[in-house]
Design an enzyme around this catalytic site. Structure first.
Site, mmCIF file in Angstrom:
data_model
loop_
_atom_site.group_PDB
_atom_site.id
_atom_site.type_symbol
_atom_site.label_atom_id
_atom_site.label_comp_id
_atom_site.label_asym_id
_atom_site.label_seq_id
_atom_site.Cartn_x
_atom_site.Cartn_y
_atom_site.Cartn_z
ATOM 1 N N GLY A 1 0.820 -1.199 0.000
ATOM 2 C CA GLY A 1 0.000 0.000 0.000
ATOM 3 C C GLY A 1 0.859 1.256 0.000
ATOM 4 C CB SER A 2 0.186 4.655 1.295
ATOM 5 O OG SER A 2 -0.967 4.845 0.489
ATOM 6 C CB THR A 3 4.229 1.307 3.728
ATOM 7 O OG1 THR A 3 4.059 0.080 3.022
ATOM 8 C CG2 THR A 3 3.182 1.392 4.842
ATOM 9 C CG PHE A 4 5.945 0.436 -2.800
ATOM 10 C CD1 PHE A 4 7.059 -0.335 -2.510
ATOM 11 C CD2 PHE A 4 5.669 0.722 -4.131
ATOM 12 C CE1 PHE A 4 7.893 -0.797 -3.531
ATOM 13 C CE2 PHE A 4 6.488 0.263 -5.149
ATOM 14 C CZ PHE A 4 7.605 -0.503 -4.853
ATOM 15 C CE LYS A 5 0.524 6.479 -1.821
ATOM 16 N NZ LYS A 5 -0.625 7.238 -1.251
#
Length: 639
Positions: free
Chosen positions: A334-338
């Protein structure tokens, strides 16, 4: 004529002995033959006596002694496993058992039958005994019954004369003082199977166990040790008279882990009955201080044998208690990959922190609309604001500009989607997809695949341990490697120092920009994780939220304004994720949390990560040589 007659008369008058006996030659030949035979027999006897007494005297002396002395090998004590403060996590306890030496009885089946009338053997026991006897040599003991009580031992000793070859032996059983709390890390042991015995004859000894999971499996050779032996004097029926000689085996190596068992209990207490995993790392040197996976199991059950009912209960449980989710559970980040997507662009020189993207709440590419989590949009944002608000449209656009190959390369450098050399079996590498990977599976890679990968969805999969490693590398700029083994026989390895790990090949200004954006997520107004803010005076934490979908939501449902993933059945809700490091100005610890189907990272995972980080900072295990006070933050400390 008279003269001739007289001569004949004289011969008749001569004594008989002077006359030639026709049978005398025959008698002499018989005597010589008998004498030759007697001489040959005496020679053969002398040769045999010489062989017995001179040439093979030692051999037959040993054989004679073997009728009086019974020798058998002893399984060595398995090495202990302790935490960083020498608290026992896996140790040994004395255990009494009945063994059968097949070479010391002429009627093996009869002995087993008589034994079963004293100590009942079920069909499983009988099948195991017969199987072991087929695959072991006669001088190797076979286990008849393990975990004997005092009453059972007394009955066996009382009937010893009728049980030739049966003896009582003291061995060890594996005990796990921490039980379920460390089951996934420590693992468990079980009796060896036929493949194990074929690999090592030592494993044929009664009482030997083989590691089947966790540290017990990965360090099995180190923990095993070397076998000992014992010589006992026995009487004519095989009953033990006395012990003549004993050579103890060499115990396996004592393994010290990086784990703080008190902190591990605190993390599990924070998770409660949720299906989740959490990892706490020293982000300077990669030591894993806590690794939780819930639900768990009791590892001691495997030593004595797991019942069929218990096994079915475990494998049919949708929350998978036997799997260490921290290393074998794979989830979309999810957004932890950004931050990894942003670093890929910064490293390649394709974007800068000041580049702005306008977010109207969606991005249209061709005939497909990609939605932002905020249906109203975020307006114009730079990198700092995009991380703070976790804007999907910003990272859709950046992923399209950067390209998937650059993103995959940087993600791998951060430890995502790549093997991590941690001392645990059955770890999974996850996946950072690329066009080449997709084509190798006979599918076409399109622009939409790159776009959704920009927010950690699509084919992207990582483990919680990889997320903790990624956070540690973001925080320190070093290629720290997670590890669990800290010492062998109390000698600490070189990986315990931060200088052991090289610096990442990434721009320092880019890492600083990512840390600043993660700081804003937690501490600046309107960040996505205000509930993660620490209450410890003077200590700040940086982090990143994530919510990973497990099923596609239609465009019509999103645009209706009535969609709420919290109303879905549990198994259809998104996973909730959060990564963080602290203290912000001097990073020491990194934490990753994944709550399966927890729905929203900001609501579920962020407060949990805050509590775990608070416990870690108050205990501060990385900076203590001796155990710190056992107090960690309680629920009231973080309200």
């Amino acid at each position: 004529m008279r003269f001739k007659r007289r001569k004949r008369d004289i011969k008749r008058l001569m004594p008989a002995k002077t006359q030639k006996d026709p049978s005398r030659g025959i008698f002499t030949r018989r005597a010589l033959l008998i004498m030759a035979l007697q001489t040959g027999a005496l020679g053969l006897l002398a040769r045999k006596l010489y062989s017995l007494q001179v040439e093979n005297g030692d051999k037959y002396a040993r054989m004679a002694a073997s009728n009086r002395v019974s020798k058998r090998y002893l399984a060595p004590p398995r090495g202990h496993i302790v935490d960083r403060y020498n608290v026992a996590l896996a140790s040994n306890k004395e255990n009494w058992r009945a063994l059968l030496l097949p070479e010391e009885t002429t009627d093996v089946n009869g002995t087993i039958e008589r034994f079963s009338t004293i100590i009942p053997l079920d069909e499983h026991d009988r099948a195991r005994i017969l199987r072991e006897m087929r695959h072991k040599r006669r001088f190797v003991p076979v286990m008849l019954r393990d975990f004997l009580s005092w009453d059972e031992m007394a009955r066996i000793e009382l009937n010893a004369p009728s049980l030739p070859g049966v003896l009582i032996d003291v061995g060890t059983r594996r005990v796990y003082p921490e039980g379920e709390s460390l089951a996934h890390i420590i693992g468990y042991v079980a009796p060896p199977n036929e493949r194990d015995v074929a690999r090592s004859a030592l494993l044929a000894l009664p009482g030997m166990r083989v590691g089947r999971a966790g540290i017990e499996q990965s360090q099995d050779t180190t923990l095993c040790g070397t076998a000992g032996s014992v010589e006992m004097e026995v009487n004519s029926v095989g009953r033990v008279i006395s012990e003549l000689n004993r050579a103890e085996g060499t115990s396996g190596t004592k393994i010290g882990l990086t784990i703080d068992s008190v902190l591990q209990h605190a993390v599990l207490g924070r998770i409660g009955d949720q299906t989740a995993s959490a990892v706490v790392m020293n982000c300077r040197n990669g030591e894993v201080l806590a690794m939780a996976s819930t639900p768990s199991f009791d590892p001691s059950l495997f030593d004595s044998g797991v019942s069929h009912t218990q096994w079915l209960e475990w494998i049919n449980n949708e929350r998978t208690p036997l799997i260490n989710k921290a290393v074998a559970g794979v989830y979309p980040p999810g957004s932890t990959f950004k931050p990894a997507v942003a670093m890929a662009g910064l490293k390649a020189g394709l974007i800068s922190p000041s580049d702005r993207v306008f977010c109207p709440g969606h991005l249209d590419v061709g005939g497909t609309r990609f939605h932002c989590w905020s249906r109203w949009g975020h307006g114009s944002l730079d990198l700092h604001q995009a991380l703070k608000f976790s804007c999907d449209v910003y990272f859709y656009e950046m992923a399209r500009r950067i390209g998937m190959d650059h993103i995959a390369e940087t993600a791998h450098s951060f430890g995502l989607g790549t093997p991590l050399d941690i001392e645990l079996p059955h770890t999974r590498t996850g996946l950072i997809p690329t066009p080449t990977w997709r084509q190798a599976h006979h599918h076409h890679w399109n622009g939409g695949d790159t776009i959704v990968s920009g927010i950690g969805q699509g084919f992207v999969q990582v483990t919680p341990l990889q997320l903790a490693t990624y956070t540690s590398r973001l925080a320190t700029g070093r290629a720290v490697q997670p590890h669990l083994v800290r010492s062998l026989n109390d000698e600490t390895g070189p990986q315990a120092t931060a200088e052991h790990w090289p610096e990442l090949d990434m721009p320092a200004a880019g890492l600083a920009a990512l840390r600043s954006g993660m700081f804003a997520v937690v501490n600046e107004p309107h960040g996505t994780a205000p509930k993660a803010k620490l209450t410890i005076p003077g200590v700040m934490m940086a982090g990143k939220t994530g919510s990973a979908q497990v099923r596609r939501v239609s465009r019509a449902l999103r645009e209706s304004g009535h969609f709420n993933s919290a109303n879905l059945p549990w198994e259809y809700r998104p996973h909730a994720l959060f990564i963080c490091f602290a203290p912000y100005d001097n990073p020491q610890y990194a934490v990753s949390v994944v709550i399966e189907h927890g729905n929203a990272g900001a609501e579920a995972a962020a407060p949990l990560a805050r509590d775990i980080m608070t416990d870690t900072l108050l205990r501060d295990p990385a900076n203590h040589i001796t155990p710190p006070p056992e107090r960690v933050a309680d629920a009231s400390d973080t309200q």
